[in-house]
Write a protein that holds these residues in place. Structure first.
Motif, short mmCIF file in Angstrom:
data_model
loop_
_atom_site.label_atom_id
_atom_site.label_comp_id
_atom_site.label_asym_id
_atom_site.label_seq_id
_atom_site.Cartn_x
_atom_site.Cartn_y
_atom_site.Cartn_z
N ASP A 348 29.50 -11.23 -12.44
CA ASP A 348 29.35 -12.59 -10.67
C ASP A 348 30.45 -12.29 -10.35
O ASP A 348 31.56 -12.23 -10.48
CB ASP A 348 29.13 -13.68 -11.50
CG ASP A 348 28.97 -13.98 -10.28
OD1 ASP A 348 29.11 -14.16 -9.36
OD2 ASP A 348 28.76 -15.40 -11.51
N GLY A 353 26.62 -17.07 -9.20
CA GLY A 353 25.65 -16.83 -10.29
C GLY A 353 25.37 -16.13 -10.06
O GLY A 353 24.15 -15.60 -10.32
N GLN A 354 25.81 -15.26 -9.13
CA GLN A 354 24.44 -14.25 -8.83
C GLN A 354 24.84 -12.32 -9.58
O GLN A 354 26.13 -12.45 -9.33
CB GLN A 354 24.23 -13.30 -7.50
CG GLN A 354 23.78 -14.77 -6.66
CD GLN A 354 23.49 -14.38 -4.62
OE1 GLN A 354 24.40 -14.29 -5.06
NE2 GLN A 354 22.40 -13.92 -4.41
N HIS A 355 24.16 -11.96 -10.16
CA HIS A 355 24.57 -10.79 -11.20
C HIS A 355 24.92 -9.69 -9.90
O HIS A 355 23.56 -9.04 -9.29
CB HIS A 355 23.12 -9.98 -12.51
CG HIS A 355 23.98 -11.77 -13.55
ND1 HIS A 355 25.28 -11.46 -14.01
CD2 HIS A 355 23.09 -12.44 -13.93
CE1 HIS A 355 24.62 -12.58 -15.10
NE2 HIS A 355 23.86 -13.00 -14.98
N ARG A 375 24.32 -10.36 -0.22
CA ARG A 375 25.63 -11.50 -0.96
C ARG A 375 26.14 -10.82 -0.10
O ARG A 375 26.95 -10.18 0.43
CB ARG A 375 26.08 -10.43 -2.07
CG ARG A 375 27.07 -10.65 -3.10
CD ARG A 375 27.07 -10.31 -4.28
NE ARG A 375 29.27 -10.37 -4.66
CZ ARG A 375 30.00 -9.57 -3.94
NH1 ARG A 375 29.90 -8.70 -2.90
NH2 ARG A 375 31.25 -10.35 -4.32
#
Length: 375
Positions: A348, A353-355, A375
Motif C-alpha cells: 500500500d 488501502g489500495q494494493h 492512483r
C-alpha cells in the motif's frame, strides 16, 4: 436448469482486475529482489531494488521514485530485509552478499546497514557473519515482544554440491545488538529456497514457514526457548532433486487459511494447500510457468478472499494472478513478456488501502509497478 446453472456460475466469476503499469527503472543488471521499506522515515514505503549483477544496493523514493544509492561495494548480492522498530523512524536493514549457488564458492556475508546522517546518502555496512550460501533474510518477532530477530536461511548445506545438494541446511537467527549466530534447526535438506514469516497462531508471535526439498515445514519458537518443527506438506511428488517445495506464502479466504507454493525448485507449478482436518490437501492450479521464483497473496479486490500473485523468470516471462471463484482458481495475466519476475511485493503505497504490486526482472533488468487505475 442447465442454462440457469451456467448463468449463476457466470455471475460468480469475478471480473478481471485492472492495473496500470509504470516502469521505475530499466537498467538493473540481474534484478533479484524488491522490498517495500520506509528508508527515509517519512511514513511512506519506498522500494529497495537489489540486483545481483550490480555492486550497489539501490532504493527508489516514494512518490517521485527518485533513485538513490543505499550502499556500495556489495558484490553478488542475493537478499535484503528491512525493519523499523518505531513507525516513521529510520529502519534497520540487513543484506546478504558474496553469494554463489555452490557452497564452496560462497562467502555468504551478512551485514547491517546504518545511515551516516542523511538517509539519502549511502549507508555504512557492518559485517556480522559469514555463512556460506546465505540466501534469504527476514525479520521476525518470534517471542511476541515487538523486538524482531534477523532470520538467515542459507540455500544449501556447507558441504553440499549440485545438482543433488545432499546435506542438511542450517537455519539460523541473530538478535540485534548481539548479532550472535543462533541455530533454529538443521533438519532441512537439499535446497532451502522459500521462507515466509507469519503469525500462524494469531498470538503475536511470528512463526517461520520454510520450503525445501523435504516439503513445507513450520518453525515456532516456544515459551521454553526451544524451536519446534511441524510438517505442513511433503510438497511436489517428483523424486529428488525435483521434490518438495520452493517459494511459499500464506493467504486467507474468509476464515480459512491456505498455503500457496511454487513447486518444485524454480519450478513450473503453482500449488495451493488447504487444511482438511490434520492434513493439507494439495491442488495444482497452474503448471505452465517456467522458472517460477516469487509468490505472494493479498486481497486485491476487497472481496474478503486473497488473490495469489506468481512471477516467473523463464520466457515468455510474466506475472500471473489467481482469484478463487467458488472452488476454482481463475488465472489472469497481469504481465507477459515485460518483466522476468524474480521477486514481487504487494504494498500500500499511500495508506489508502489500495494494493500495488512491485516486481523486479532478472533478464529484463527492470523494476515495474502495477497500481490500481487512477492512483
Amino acid at each position: 436448469m442447465r442454462v440457469l446453472g451456467v448463468f449463476v456460475l457466470a455471475l460468480l466469476v469475478a471480473p478481471a482486475m485492472h492495473f496500470e503499469k509504470t516502469t521505475i527503472a530499466d537498467n538493473l543488471a540481474g534484478g533479484y529482489q524488491v522490498i517495500p521499506c520506509d528508508v527515509n522515515g517519512d511514513g511512506r514505503p519506498d522500494l529497495i531494488a537489489l540486483a545481483s549483477g550490480m555492486p550497489d544496493l539501490l532504493w527508489f523514493e516514494n512518490p517521485t521514485w527518485e533513485r538513490h544509492v543505499l550502499a556500495t561495494n556489495l558484490p553478488h548480492m542475493i537478499n535484503a530485509a528491512c525493519w523499523a522498530r518505531i513507525p516513521r523512524s529510520l529502519p534497520t536493514i540487513a543484506v546478504a552478499y558474496e553469494f554463489a549457488t555452490e557452497p564452496k564458492d560462497s562467502l555468504g556475508i551478512v551485514s547491517i546497514l546504518t545511515p551516516d546522517g542523511d538517509p539519502r546518502k549511502p549507508w555504512k555496512a557492518t559485517e556480522i557473519d559469514r555463512l556460506p550460501t546465505s540466501h534469504r533474510l527476514r525479520w521476525a518477532d518470534i517471542d511476541g515482544t515487538g523486538n524482531k530477530v534477523l532470520v538467515d536461511a542459507p540455500l544449501a548445506g556447507q558441504d553440499a554440491h549440485g545438482p543433488d545438494y545432499r546435506g542438511h541446511v542450517p537455519l539460523v537467527y541473530y538478535r540485534p545488538g548481539q548479532w550472535k549466530r543462533q541455530l533454529i534447526g538443521d533438519q532441512e535438506e537439499g535446497i532451502l529456497h522459500g521462507i515466509f514469516v507469519t503469525d500462524w497462531e494469531h498470538n503475536g508471535r511470528d512463526a517461520i514457514l520454510i520450503g525445501s526439498f523435504l516439503g513445507i515445514h513450520l518453525y515456532r519458537f516456544g515459551q521454553d526457548g526451544k524451536w519446534s518443527r511441524t510438517e505442513i506438506a511433503a510438497g511436489g511428488p517428483l523424486p529428488w532433486p525435483k521434490s518438495g517445495s520452493s517459494d511459499v506464502t500464506v493467504g486467507r479466504c474468509g476464515n480459512q487459511r491456505f498455503v500457496a507454493a511454487i513447486e518444485p525448485w524454480h519450478g513450473n507449478e503453482v500449488a495451493v494447500y488447504r487444511s482438511d482436518g490434520a492434513s493439507w490437501q494439495r491442488e495444482v492450479i497452474d503448471n505452465t510457468l517456467l522458472d517460477a521464483h516469487t509468490i505472494q497473496t493479498a486481497d486485491l479486490d476487497g472481496d474478503g478472499c486473497d488473490e495469489i500473485v506468481a512471477g516467473f523468470r523463464g520466457k515468455p516471462y510474466g506475472v500471473y494472478m489467481y482469484a478463487l471463484d467458488g472452488a476454482k482458481w481463475n488465472r489472469q495475466i497481469l504481465d507477459q513478456g515485460g518483466v522476468s519476475a524474480a521477486s514481487c511485493s504487494i504494498v500500500d503505497l499511500d495508506g489508502r488501502g489500495q494494493h500495488s504490486i512491485a516486481c523486479i526482472g532478472s533478464a529484463t533488468h527492470n523494476l515495474v509497478l502495477f497500481t490500481p487505475p487512477g492512483r
